[in-house]
Design a protein around this motif. Structure first.
Motif, PDB file in Angstrom:
ATOM      1  N   SER A   1       9.456  -1.014  -4.704  1.00 40.67           N
ATOM      2  CA  SER A   1       8.476   0.068  -4.539  1.00 40.67           C
ATOM      3  C   SER A   1       7.047  -0.461  -4.434  1.00 40.67           C
ATOM      4  O   SER A   1       6.206   0.120  -3.742  1.00 40.67           O
ATOM      5  CB  SER A   1       8.580   1.056  -5.701  1.00 40.67           C
ATOM      6  N   THR A   2       6.760  -1.569  -5.133  1.00 38.88           N
ATOM      7  CA  THR A   2       5.421  -2.157  -5.033  1.00 38.88           C
ATOM      8  C   THR A   2       5.152  -2.643  -3.612  1.00 38.88           C
ATOM      9  O   THR A   2       4.068  -2.435  -3.054  1.00 38.88           O
ATOM     10  CB  THR A   2       5.275  -3.338  -6.021  1.00 38.88           C
TER      11      THR A   2
ATOM     12  N   LYS B   1       6.597  -1.498  -0.937  1.00 38.89           N
ATOM     13  CA  LYS B   1       6.497  -0.310  -0.083  1.00 38.89           C
ATOM     14  C   LYS B   1       5.072   0.244  -0.102  1.00 38.89           C
ATOM     15  O   LYS B   1       4.526   0.623   0.948  1.00 38.89           O
ATOM     16  CB  LYS B   1       7.478   0.761  -0.551  1.00 38.89           C
ATOM     17  N   ARG B   2       4.451   0.301  -1.278  1.00 40.06           N
ATOM     18  CA  ARG B   2       3.073   0.799  -1.375  1.00 40.06           C
ATOM     19  C   ARG B   2       2.117  -0.106  -0.611  1.00 40.06           C
ATOM     20  O   ARG B   2       1.168   0.364   0.042  1.00 40.06           O
ATOM     21  CB  ARG B   2       2.655   0.920  -2.842  1.00 40.06           C
ATOM     22  N   ALA B   3       2.343  -1.417  -0.693  1.00 42.57           N
ATOM     23  CA  ALA B   3       1.478  -2.360   0.033  1.00 42.57           C
ATOM     24  C   ALA B   3       1.630  -2.181   1.543  1.00 42.57           C
ATOM     25  O   ALA B   3       0.644  -2.217   2.284  1.00 42.57           O
ATOM     26  CB  ALA B   3       1.818  -3.798  -0.368  1.00 42.57           C
TER      27      ALA B   3
ATOM     28  N   ALA C   1       2.525   0.586   3.059  1.00 41.92           N
ATOM     29  CA  ALA C   1       1.892   1.868   3.408  1.00 41.92           C
ATOM     30  C   ALA C   1       0.371   1.718   3.500  1.00 41.92           C
ATOM     31  O   ALA C   1      -0.259   2.310   4.392  1.00 41.92           O
ATOM     32  CB  ALA C   1       2.265   2.927   2.383  1.00 41.92           C
ATOM     33  N   ALA C   2      -0.227   0.930   2.608  1.00 45.95           N
ATOM     34  CA  ALA C   2      -1.674   0.693   2.666  1.00 45.95           C
ATOM     35  C   ALA C   2      -2.036  -0.034   3.962  1.00 45.95           C
ATOM     36  O   ALA C   2      -3.027   0.300   4.629  1.00 45.95           O
ATOM     37  CB  ALA C   2      -2.125  -0.118   1.451  1.00 45.95           C
TER      38      ALA C   2
ATOM     39  N   ARG D   1      -1.886   2.476   6.827  1.00 42.66           N
ATOM     40  CA  ARG D   1      -3.046   3.394   6.858  1.00 42.66           C
ATOM     41  C   ARG D   1      -4.258   2.720   7.489  1.00 42.66           C
ATOM     42  O   ARG D   1      -5.048   3.366   8.174  1.00 42.66           O
ATOM     43  CB  ARG D   1      -3.371   3.881   5.447  1.00 42.66           C
TER      44      ARG D   1
ATOM     45  N   ASP E   1       4.612   5.253   6.120  1.00 44.66           N
ATOM     46  CA  ASP E   1       5.917   5.530   5.523  1.00 44.66           C
ATOM     47  C   ASP E   1       6.467   4.343   4.744  1.00 44.66           C
ATOM     48  O   ASP E   1       7.546   4.432   4.145  1.00 44.66           O
ATOM     49  CB  ASP E   1       6.916   5.954   6.598  1.00 44.66           C
ATOM     50  N   GLY E   2       5.747   3.224   4.746  1.00 41.74           N
ATOM     51  CA  GLY E   2       6.193   2.057   4.001  1.00 41.74           C
ATOM     52  C   GLY E   2       7.385   1.357   4.610  1.00 41.74           C
ATOM     53  O   GLY E   2       8.028   0.523   3.953  1.00 41.74           O
TER      54      GLY E   2
END
Length: 555
Positions: free
Chosen positions: A261-262, A264-266, A268-269, A272, A279-280
């Motif tokens: 999940s970490t 995935k957040r990176a 997604a950033a 953006r 969507d990661g």
């Protein structure tokens, strides 16, 4: 022979007679040789000094003409000490995305070194070096100041669809001020774009250059889509890739091949900051963005810094800005973004141009007058294949644009024989839900006949890539923009705007305070949160600008 004569005259005048006489004699000798050299340049001879071509020979000559050929860089003792600050300033041009070598840096450094040890040189050699330094230093200042002010190239040279605001400045007067005050750096810096957006790009440029110098990042190989939960050896490569650009903490680089999940957040950033769906998930578009090299990102930042130099130094207290490459419009008021919305821009074969204008009027329930290009390329072929095309789609034919124009019967026109280059009539579509202008049109007079307007098709604003128009700019929130523009017009409330639209009547309204409007093409910028944003070069304008700049001589 000439130099020897000048030296002899200088000695006769007391060039070495006393310490107090020496500077005067030196200045006289440099003045004489400067005048002779510049006269030769002015007569049509090649403006070459130390094997370097002067980029601005006419301005160099005018500068010395105006000061009676008095040297600006020699220094009282002939050491060329005033050059030191110029050399520092030229080295700093790299931070402004300019190549210092285009401004004679190496030649000036060599001359400065020679002048510092000029006690070992014959006087005639030292005099030649001083004059060479004068010419190259003055050319370097004037040329670099002009490039800081307006860019290395005029965008009009890239084609008719790009236009800049031309800025006037007294470069020669600025150099005279610097020479008189001895404070060169502040004078040269005064030509920099005075915009926070430019300064933020300049800071991020240094960061990406450091990344490049460390080797950049590795390419992520092709393969199945990567998403949270998968195990894949490419996940470890992805971690190192994101760490290199700062999207993931370095301590997570060795967390293995599990997509957690970490990570995935990176991802997604990263998405953006590249205008992608956050969507990661690593699909084809995200992998393509990840694999753009650090060197390419450095170049992308540099190109967009050049574009900032095409803008006026003051954008206005309030202004509207459209970034074509980001499909976004914003209004800035007192340095604050007060409105942001999505836009759709021109297709690749009908690109939205880059230019500036003033928004002065808006039209509720506008008519649409078919432009010649759309008539020739789109409508005429359709009319020829379907005689009922105009009626089915609500087009009317008029003899002219004027209020007394006569409406023509389309059945009485031989469309097969029509010459599209000499069509004598006007095609018009009346206001309504299917008018391509939508319900509101915003006018900012320009040579491209480009408007900002509503769109009858609202679904286009949900698409990530919004190249749908024939060059005009379709906006997501036309009512909100109209309300903002008319907020100082006491009787034009939102309710009245909507009521007038509902009436179906076409009405032109003057905007109480004309709004400076800038249609720009930025593929790299730094947002207000300090995050660098990169976008696709949808029209190939980065490629064209980069190629053009690479062909410019470094003199």
């Amino acid at each position: 022979m000439l130099v020897g004569t000048l030296i002899a005259l200088a000695v006769t005048a007391g060039f070495a007679a006393t310490a107090s006489d020496a500077p005067v004699a030196l200045t006289t000798a440099v003045q004489s040789l400067l005048q002779t050299r510049l006269t030769t340049i002015g007569s049509g001879a090649a403006a070459t000094v130390q094997g370097r071509h002067l980029a601005s020979p006419a301005m160099v000559r005018l500068f010395y003409d105006q000061r009676q050929y008095r040297p600006a860089w020699a220094g009282a003792d002939g050491s060329g000490r005033p050059l030191s600050e110029l050399l520092t300033a030229l080295e700093g041009l790299r931070q402004e995305a300019l190549n210092p070598e285009a401004y004679h840096l190496q030649s000036l450094q060599r001359l400065y070194g020679d002048l510092q040890s000029s006690g070992l040189l014959r006087e005639e050699v030292r005099l030649e070096l001083l004059v060479d330094a004068e010419l190259l230093a003055t050319d370097a200042f004037l040329t670099s100041a002009g490039h800081l002010l307006s860019g290395r190239i005029a965008p009009e040279t890239l084609g008719p669809e790009q236009q800049a605001v031309h800025k006037d400045a007294d470069l020669i007067g600025a150099l005279e001020t610097a020479a008189h005050s001895g404070r060169l750096q502040p004078v040269l810096s005064s030509f920099l774009p005075d915009h926070s957006g430019y300064r933020r790009l300049r800071r991020i440029l240094q960061r990406y250059r450091r990344i490049e110098e460390k080797g950049g990042w590795t390419q992520l190989p092709d393969g199945p889509t990567l998403r949270a939960g998968v195990e894949d050896e490419r996940v470890s490569m992805l971690r190192f890739r994101l760490v290199a650009e700062g999207f993931l903490d370095g301590r997570r680089a060795r967390d293995g091949n599990h997509f957690d999940s970490t990570l995935k957040r990176a991802v997604a950033a990263f998405q953006r900051q590249h205008g992608l769906a956050a969507d990661g998930v690593i699909g084809a578009l995200t992998r393509e963005a990840l694999n753009v090299s650090a060197r390419s990102r450095v170049r992308q930042i540099e190109l967009n810094m050049e574009r900032w130099r095409w803008l006026p130094r003051y954008l206005g207290k309030r202004y509207l800005l459209v970034n074509i490459a980001d499909y976004q419009m914003e209004i800035v008021d007192e340095n604050r973004r007060v409105m942001v919305m999505r836009v759709a821009v021109g297709r690749d074969y009908r690109r939205t141009p880059v230019f500036s204008a003033e928004l002065t009027r808006l039209v509720l329930n506008p008519h649409w007058y078919v432009p010649p290009t759309i008539f020739t390329e789109d409508l005429l072929p359709a009319i020829r294949s379907n005689p009922e095309y105009l009626r089915e789609r609500g087009y009317r034919v008029f003899s002219s644009l004027g209020p007394d124009a006569e409406e023509m019967d389309p059945d009485r026109i031989d469309w097969q024989a029509v010459d599209p280059g000499n069509f004598p009539y006007i095609l018009r579509k009346d206001p309504g839900p299917f008018n391509p202008m939508g319900r509101v049109k915003f006018l900012f007079p320009n040579k491209y006949d480009v408007y900002i307007h509503d769109s009858p098709d609202r679904s286009i604003f949900t698409q990530p890539k919004r190249t749908f128009s024939s060059g005009c700019i379709r906006i997501e929130k036309p009512i909100e923009l109209a309300e903002y523009l008319l907020k100082d017009h006491f009787n034009w409330t939102r309710r009245r705007i909507l009521a007038e639209i509902e009436s179906g009547r076409s009405e032109i309204i003057e905007v109480p305070a004309p709004l400076p409007t800038y249609i720009q093409y930025w593929t790299a910028w730094v947002d207000e949160s300090g995050n660098v944003q990169f976008r696709e070069d949808i029209y190939g304008r980065d490629a064209l600008l980069g190629e053009t700049l690479s062909k410019l001589p470094d003199f």
